[in-house]
Design an enzyme around this catalytic site. Structure first.
Site, PDB file in Angstrom:
ATOM      1  N   LYS A  41       0.845  -1.204   0.000  1.00  0.00           N
ATOM      2  CA  LYS A  41       0.000   0.000   0.000  1.00  0.00           C
ATOM      3  C   LYS A  41       0.878   1.250   0.000  1.00  0.00           C
ATOM      4  CE  LYS A  41      -3.890  -2.292   2.142  1.00  0.00           C
ATOM      5  NZ  LYS A  41      -4.512  -2.763   3.376  1.00  0.00           N
TER       6      LYS A  41
ATOM      7  N   GLN B  92      -4.558  -1.641   9.597  1.00  0.00           N
ATOM      8  CA  GLN B  92      -4.530  -2.959   8.954  1.00  0.00           C
ATOM      9  C   GLN B  92      -5.109  -4.017   9.893  1.00  0.00           C
ATOM     10  OE1 GLN B  92      -3.290  -3.630   5.700  1.00  0.00           O
ATOM     11  NE2 GLN B  92      -4.248  -5.591   6.082  1.00  0.00           N
TER      12      GLN B  92
ATOM     13  N   ASP C  58     -11.554   3.053   4.177  1.00  0.00           N
ATOM     14  CA  ASP C  58     -12.022   1.670   4.017  1.00  0.00           C
ATOM     15  C   ASP C  58     -13.550   1.608   4.066  1.00  0.00           C
ATOM     16  OD1 ASP C  58     -10.336  -0.355   3.414  1.00  0.00           O
ATOM     17  OD2 ASP C  58      -9.747  -0.819   5.478  1.00  0.00           O
TER      18      ASP C  58
END
Ligand code: NDP
Length: 300
Positions: free
Chosen positions: A54, A98, A121
């Site tokens: 990422k 994460q 997200d």
């Protein structure tokens, strides 16, 4: 019929190119650099790889990448203090913690701590509620990528029968909401669904997000349907040598490709769209926070 195999890498690269162009425009016209902060708790090897990838993708798109690594036993209060700091940081437009996190931490509470405007997200209840009520939301990256792909291939989705297998907050539910918003007739199937084969056979669009290797066989698929395989499953691959493994989806590729009109492979299908959409969401968040118009085509 032999299905067209959709190249998710190429489509993901197109999204990333657009993201990079928008980043250049934001920098040139407004002196703004979108920034993504990723927080990793502990040393899970798979998570370390995801976070590294990422970070690389973020920098490649011309954005600012902020990586924060915390020990596995970090006290909850310390993690929340970091999230609060990132919420207040004007250089940070997207925050991602994460998952999975160690057991002493609550994923739900972590997501709730993130400013909804920076929840790239789309996992918090604010964004889930906005999406469900048809308002402007941050949309979970994987379903967003799937919807962009479906629109790109099929154009107007209105009136199509769509079956989403799986009802998770991360994939199944937001996917169903997005398809409904695009006026599909949506069925959400799950582990209690009766006669899943019959349900799936009705679908012009099948999205499989279950986590069970090769669960969907070709004889469940309506001829010509578009099949999106979100699943990522690692299975033994003795043909590659002792102890070797390989990745497969939730769809039985070999039998489905004989029936479907188009399908995504695993790997190389949905996976590359997820990171591309994380970058897209960070640009969208940056524009919204700055009160600027959003670029066309980077969100749904
Ligand atoms: P979850 O485990 O959270 O959800 C799985 C869903 O599948 C549940 O709703 C469950 O139903 C349903 N299910 C389980 N067994 C069956 C069955 N026999 N028949 C029908 N439905 C069933 O998984 P996620 O949604 O997080 O992920 C799904 C898959 O997608 C995983 O393989 C994951 O690795 C992958 N993934 C891939 C991403 C990518 O970038 N490509 C990103 C995110 C996920 P119930 O609710 O009734 O238990």
């Amino acid at each position: 019929m032999v299905a067209e195999i959709i190249d998710g890498k190429a489509f993901g690269a197109r999204i990333r190119e657009q993201v990079a162009r928008e980043v250049g425009r934001l920098q040139g016209d407004h002196g703004l650099t979108p920034g993504l902060a990723v927080v990793l708790v502990g040393e899970d090897p798979a998570s370390q790889v995801y976070v590294r990838n990422k970070g690389i993708a973020t920098v490649e798109a011309g954005m600012a990448s902020f990586e924060h690594k915390l020990p596995a036993d970090v006290p909850e209060a310390e993690l929340y203090a970091l999230i609060d700091k990132l919420n207040a940081d004007p250089e940070v437009h997207g925050i991602l913690v994460q998952f999975p996190v160690p057991d002493h931490l609550s994923e739900r509470d972590i997501v709730a701590r993130i400013d909804p405007a920076k929840d790239v997200d789309g996992l918090g209840v604010t964004n889930a509620g906005l999406l469900a009520s048809g308002q402007r939301a941050m949309i979970s990256c994987t379903p967003l990528g799937c919807l962009m792909l479906l629109r790109d291939r099929l154009g107007d989705l209105s009136g199509l029968d769509a079956v989403v297998i799986g009802r998770s907050n991360l994939v199944g539910k937001p996917m169903a909401q997005l398809l409904l918003r695009d006026s599909c007739t949506v069925t959400v199937a799950h582990s209690r669904t009766r006669d899943l084969a019959e349900v799936v056979r009705r679908a012009d669009i099948v999205v499989a997000a279950v986590g069970r290797p090769k669960m969907v066989p070709g004889d469940w698929i309506k001829p010509g349907a578009t099949v999106i395989d979100v699943g990522i499953n690692r299975i033994p691959a003795p043909e590659r040598g002792e102890g070797k493994t390989r990745l497969v989806g939730d769809v039985d590729f070999d039998s489905v490709k004989e029936v479907a009109g188009a399908m995504t492979p695993v790997p190389g299908g949905v996976g590359p769209l997820t990171i591309a959409c994380l970058l897209a969401n960070t640009v969208t968040a940056c524009c919204r926070i700055a009160g600027l118009p959003e670029p066309e085509g980077l969100t749904a």
